[in-house]
Design a protein around this motif. Sequence first.
Motif, short mmCIF file in Angstrom:
data_model
loop_
_atom_site.label_atom_id
_atom_site.label_comp_id
_atom_site.label_asym_id
_atom_site.label_seq_id
_atom_site.Cartn_x
_atom_site.Cartn_y
_atom_site.Cartn_z
N ILE A 48 -105.27 -36.22 20.24
CA ILE A 48 -106.42 -35.69 19.51
C ILE A 48 -106.37 -34.16 19.46
O ILE A 48 -106.59 -33.54 18.42
N ILE A 52 -106.57 -31.54 16.23
CA ILE A 52 -107.68 -30.59 16.09
C ILE A 52 -107.16 -29.16 16.00
O ILE A 52 -107.61 -28.36 15.19
N CYS A 56 -107.77 -26.68 12.82
CA CYS A 56 -108.52 -25.42 12.94
C CYS A 56 -107.66 -24.22 12.55
O CYS A 56 -108.14 -23.30 11.85
N ALA A 126 -109.11 -31.38 23.19
CA ALA A 126 -109.69 -32.69 22.87
C ALA A 126 -110.95 -32.94 23.69
O ALA A 126 -111.95 -33.43 23.16
N TYR A 129 -113.75 -30.93 22.30
CA TYR A 129 -114.18 -31.54 21.03
C TYR A 129 -115.06 -32.76 21.27
O TYR A 129 -116.12 -32.91 20.66
N LEU A 134 -116.86 -30.33 16.74
CA LEU A 134 -115.81 -29.58 16.05
C LEU A 134 -116.09 -28.09 15.96
O LEU A 134 -115.19 -27.27 16.18
N LYS A 138 -113.74 -25.25 17.58
CA LYS A 138 -113.09 -24.31 16.65
C LYS A 138 -113.26 -22.87 17.14
O LYS A 138 -112.31 -22.09 17.12
#
Length: 232
Positions: A48, A52, A56, A126, A129, A134, A138
């Motif tokens: 994950i 991500i 980003c 992860a 997150y 998110l 980020k």
Amino acid sequence: MNKFNIKEIEETIGVSFNENKLLKTSLTHSSYANQHKDQEYNERYEFIGDAILQLCVTEYLFLNYKEKSEGELTKIRSLIVCENSLYEIGCKLKLGSFIRISRGEELTGGRERVSIIADAVEALIAGIYLDKGLEFVKDFILGHFQIIINMAINNDIVLDYKTKLQEELQKTGEVSIVYELTKYEGPPHRRKFFTTVIVDNKEFGSGDGYSKKEAEQNAAKEALKILEEVNE
């Protein structure tokens, strides 16, 4: 083995978790889980976290560098989202001292291993997150990767230190560059190598790693630092 201190980790990484289990899993290596029944480890989190991080960084580059082509952006992203960059971030966050690993892995240098620390950064992304969402993760990513992003934009990141060293040393003519394995230690499955780079029969830098290639790259990296200091 180090005690897993949630508060200390949160203060170091600058994130307070709502669900402590997510943080624990993010920083649990498979070697630890193998010795502790029903303990989840971080490999699935890495899956994950990698996605991500890619998202980003891709979005940031797309929105902020409209003049760059798809090919240029892809190359820049590859410099940012790579094991070396993740390792640097992991070292700054001191993840090596927090990761839960087996005693055997610890005794063979697991807390310093590039792959383990880099993977832990992805897993931590992860975990953040899953705990915060998110937008929060980020901000975390861009905050910690900003220097690396700027270096990638300016093409200041070096992935192959051996090639870079050769280019720098041979600007004024041919030189002899030899990488000499000076020693190794540890069991065969977790052997650590120590290498010295010799330039025109003089020692110019040294490095170590858990493969001969990694040790040579680290020796070249140190030699480049020495060369930079000499030229200042």
